[in-house]
Scaffold this motif. Structure first.
Motif, short mmCIF file in Angstrom:
data_model
loop_
_atom_site.label_atom_id
_atom_site.label_comp_id
_atom_site.label_asym_id
_atom_site.label_seq_id
_atom_site.Cartn_x
_atom_site.Cartn_y
_atom_site.Cartn_z
N MET A 216 0.82 -1.21 0.00
CA MET A 216 0.00 0.00 0.00
C MET A 216 0.86 1.26 0.00
SD MET A 216 -2.99 -1.13 -0.35
CE MET A 216 -3.81 0.46 -0.25
N LYS A 217 1.98 1.22 0.69
CA LYS A 217 2.89 2.37 0.66
C LYS A 217 3.35 2.65 -0.77
CE LYS A 217 6.31 2.93 3.39
NZ LYS A 217 7.56 2.64 4.13
N VAL A 218 3.69 1.61 -1.50
CA VAL A 218 4.14 1.80 -2.88
C VAL A 218 3.06 2.45 -3.71
CG1 VAL A 218 4.75 0.58 -5.00
CG2 VAL A 218 5.86 -0.05 -2.85
N MET A 219 1.83 1.96 -3.59
CA MET A 219 0.75 2.53 -4.38
C MET A 219 0.60 4.03 -4.11
SD MET A 219 -3.32 1.58 -4.54
CE MET A 219 -3.79 2.79 -3.29
N LEU A 220 0.66 4.41 -2.84
CA LEU A 220 0.46 5.82 -2.48
C LEU A 220 1.66 6.67 -2.89
CD1 LEU A 220 -1.23 5.52 1.04
CD2 LEU A 220 -2.30 5.77 -1.20
N PHE A 221 2.87 6.15 -2.72
CA PHE A 221 4.04 6.93 -3.13
C PHE A 221 4.05 7.15 -4.65
CE2 PHE A 221 6.46 6.10 0.94
CZ PHE A 221 6.71 7.44 1.22
N GLN A 222 3.65 6.14 -5.42
CA GLN A 222 3.60 6.35 -6.86
C GLN A 222 2.58 7.44 -7.21
OE1 GLN A 222 1.92 3.45 -9.51
NE2 GLN A 222 2.83 4.40 -11.30
N GLN A 223 1.44 7.42 -6.56
CA GLN A 223 0.43 8.43 -6.84
C GLN A 223 0.93 9.82 -6.46
OE1 GLN A 223 -3.37 7.27 -5.21
NE2 GLN A 223 -3.53 5.47 -6.53
N LEU A 224 1.68 9.93 -5.38
CA LEU A 224 2.26 11.23 -5.01
C LEU A 224 3.22 11.73 -6.08
CD1 LEU A 224 2.86 10.78 -1.18
CD2 LEU A 224 1.53 12.61 -2.23
N VAL A 225 4.08 10.84 -6.59
CA VAL A 225 4.98 11.23 -7.69
C VAL A 225 4.16 11.69 -8.89
CG1 VAL A 225 6.65 10.41 -9.39
CG2 VAL A 225 6.91 9.77 -6.98
N ASP A 226 3.10 10.96 -9.22
CA ASP A 226 2.30 11.29 -10.40
C ASP A 226 1.54 12.59 -10.25
OD1 ASP A 226 3.26 8.95 -11.45
OD2 ASP A 226 1.38 7.83 -11.27
N LEU A 227 1.37 13.05 -9.01
CA LEU A 227 0.72 14.33 -8.76
C LEU A 227 1.72 15.48 -8.66
CD1 LEU A 227 -1.85 13.13 -6.09
CD2 LEU A 227 -2.46 14.15 -8.29
N TYR A 228 2.89 15.22 -8.03
CA TYR A 228 3.78 16.32 -7.65
C TYR A 228 5.20 16.23 -8.19
CZ TYR A 228 0.12 17.28 -4.19
OH TYR A 228 -1.08 17.56 -3.57
N GLY A 229 5.64 15.10 -8.71
CA GLY A 229 7.03 14.99 -9.16
C GLY A 229 7.95 14.57 -8.03
N ASN A 230 9.01 15.34 -7.79
CA ASN A 230 9.94 15.03 -6.70
C ASN A 230 9.20 15.11 -5.36
OD1 ASN A 230 11.85 15.00 -8.72
ND2 ASN A 230 12.76 16.97 -8.16
N ILE A 231 9.46 14.15 -4.50
CA ILE A 231 8.79 14.11 -3.20
C ILE A 231 9.75 13.59 -2.14
CG2 ILE A 231 6.48 13.71 -4.17
CD1 ILE A 231 6.89 10.70 -3.40
N PRO A 232 9.48 13.84 -0.85
CA PRO A 232 10.25 13.17 0.20
C PRO A 232 9.96 11.67 0.19
CG PRO A 232 9.15 15.13 1.07
CD PRO A 232 8.57 14.87 -0.30
N TYR A 233 11.01 10.88 0.14
CA TYR A 233 10.87 9.41 0.17
C TYR A 233 11.82 8.79 1.18
CZ TYR A 233 10.57 4.55 -1.34
OH TYR A 233 10.41 3.19 -1.36
N THR A 234 13.12 8.91 0.95
CA THR A 234 14.07 8.28 1.88
C THR A 234 14.02 8.92 3.26
OG1 THR A 234 15.84 9.70 1.03
CG2 THR A 234 15.64 7.50 0.08
N ASP A 235 13.74 10.20 3.34
CA ASP A 235 13.64 10.91 4.63
C ASP A 235 12.22 10.92 5.18
OD1 ASP A 235 16.28 11.50 4.93
OD2 ASP A 235 16.10 13.66 4.59
N ALA A 236 11.27 10.41 4.43
CA ALA A 236 9.88 10.51 4.83
C ALA A 236 9.53 9.49 5.91
CB ALA A 236 8.98 10.29 3.63
#
Length: 515
Positions: free
Chosen positions: A131-151
């Motif tokens: 589920m984390k993967v699904m949501l992180f992909q959607q965040l990228v598809d909405l905003y581009g660069n995002i906090p991931y390793t530090d999130a």
């Protein structure tokens, strides 16, 4: 980034008991603010929150709704003041803030992962990682660069740095590999399968969903230069793993044993655009309207079986016969609304969102987060682009099965899909279609209607298909390519937001949007 404080006074022993899923929809109960919080309770609530964040409810719009509009599938019904942020693209960093709710939800899944071992609930780690993967992909598809390793590190990192979006995509494939290992090693035990309101503790289906998400992530990058070898290698790894993909069923959250006929406990789609717990129409019941482009295209192709499931005939649903149109369900009685039109198209003379999504009294449908139809079209594109991958079927076979699965999920008679084989209809008959990739993209767009708006918008940006009309509210041909970072993140993590440079939502494309 918005942080949620999980107050945990004590972690209770599991003792082999399962959770009562109905309790998670009690609007007076938030498992993340209880004095005790077990992973299984948080997991159930997290899944329900995911559905609400994507679908929206009476408290606000979800990310899927925006996608339905910007992919050209839905528009706004007349009778409401035109929403200029959506249909004239006059939006700022104060609009469309899905960021906070997504990261808030991600923290729930991270809590489950962090606490599963200590509570003898290892079986929840794999599903939470998926589920984390699904949501992180959607965040990228909405905003581009995002906090991931530090999130998701709470107070340890109060100003998380942003990761490059392409690197996040690569990390998500690795994360799915890790999730599959967890899933296979830790089957659900005891009665805890009831805490899984997606697949009921079925590990095989979770792995198939993970593989399906991999295909979504990989094919999204298919136009990026230098990615072909990587994509083919990863697809072949999925085939070698052997569990396959979601087939003949859809990934969905909730359902009859979870959603209840009470305030705040309805299927979120039903709650937002349909009816309340007593069957009274919601104020937004007439707001979303299928576009003229969508309905005219279905009629032109003779695709009337799906048309009658995607939309109601003019005048809408017959309140005395739920799921049936007020007017006779013949093609002439279906009429779409031009995208962005602000007058002249009222409920009496236009179609509304149909029975595949809304039926009076049907408050407890599962909320679909990925359809089997989408997966078949992903496989069709993979085989068409990369003929040497080890996927067992032909692009044509996957394409035709995608149409069958679209009929199925819409509730249409699947036998009707066979009528398009050999029909010579462009983008319906695979053999006769002059551009096979275009045919796949257009059929996927149809299949995503009413179910996966955000995915439809992402695919529209990637493929530029179908060629939908510009909004009547916009004098030129500019269209949004992404969202602004929200002002909440700019206020709490300003240095890292500023480091992303000036964002032009009409020109700053995502890495996979290369055309």
């Amino acid at each position: 980034m918005k942080f949620k404080t999980l107050i945990i006074a004590a972690l209770m022993a599991v003792g082999g008991s399962s959770c009562n899923t109905k309790s998670f929809l009690d609007i007076n109960t938030n498992p993340n603010q209880l004095p005790t919080s077990l992973p299984n309770y948080v997991f159930t609530n997290a899944l329900n929150t995911t559905a609400t964040n994507i679908a929206g409810n009476t408290n606000g719009q979800g990310s899927n709704e925006l996608g339905f509009y910007w992919s050209g599938q839905w528009t706004q019904g007349n009778g409401y003041i035109i929403t200029t942020s959506q249909f004239a693209y006059q939006f700022t960093n104060g609009d469309f803030n899905y960021w906070d709710t997504y990261y808030d939800n991600l923290e729930d899944y991270q809590f489950v992962i962090n606490n599963a071992d200590a509570n003898n609930q290892k079986f929840l780690k794999g599903p939470s990682k998926v589920m984390k993967v699904m949501l992180f992909q959607q965040l990228v598809d909405l905003y581009g660069n995002i906090p991931y390793t530090d999130a998701l590190k709470a107070a340890a990192v109060l100003a998380p740095k942003f990761d490059d979006q392409k690197a996040v995509y690569a990390a998500l494939i690795t994360a799915l590999d890790e999730a599959i290992v967890d899933l296979k090693a830790n089957p659900f035990t005891g009665g805890f399968s009831t805490s899984d309101i997606a697949f009921g503790g079925n590990i095989t289906k979770w792995v198939q969903f993970a593989n399906s998400l991999k295909m979504r992530i990989l094919i999204r990058q298919s136009k990026v230069a230098g990615m072909e070898s990587y994509i083919k290698t990863e697809i072949n790894k999925i085939v070698t793993e052997g569990s396959g993909f979601i087939t003949g069923y859809d990934a969905a959250i909730g359902g009859p044993s979870f959603f209840q006929p009470a305030a705040g406990q309805l299927n979120p789609v039903y709650d937002r655009w349909g009816y309340n717990e007593t069957g009274a129409k919601r104020a937004l019941n007439n707001y979303p309207r299928p576009t003229k482009f969508l309905i005219d295209g279905l009629k032109a192709a003779g695709d009337t079986l799906r048309l009658k499931r995607i939309a109601y005939a003019i005048g809408g649903e017959n309140g005395n016969t739920p799921g049936v149109s007020t007017k006779a369900e013949i093609a002439a009685n279906y009429a779409g609304t031009p995208f962005g039109a602000s007058s002249g198209y009222l409920p009496a003379n236009t179609s509304s969102v149909g029975p595949s999504l809304l039926v009076k009294g049907d408050y407890n449908r599962p909320y679909i987060i990925m359809t089997a139809a989408e997966v078949q079209f992903l496989l069709a594109e993979a085989k068409q682009r990369y003929s040497d991958v080890t996927l067992p079927n032909t692009a044509k076979a996957y394409f035709e099965e995608g149409i069958v699965q679209s009929f199925r999920v819409l509730g249409a008679n699947t036998a009707g899909a066979a009528a398009f084989k050999g029909s010579k209809i462009e983008n319906y008959d695979f053999d006769s279609s002059t551009d096979k990739l275009a045919a796949i993209a257009i059929q996927k767009w149809i299949a995503l209607t009413n179910f996966s708006g955000l995915e439809a918008w992402a695919e529209y940006r990637r493929t530029n298909l179908p060629v939908t009309p510009q909004s009547i509210q916009v004098p030129d041909n500019k269209r949004p390519t992404r969202l602004f970072y929200p002002n909440t993140e700019g206020g709490s993590n300003s240095a890292n937001v500023t480091a992303q440079g000036t964002i032009d939502v009409f020109a700053t494309k995502l890495f996979w949007d290369v055309d």
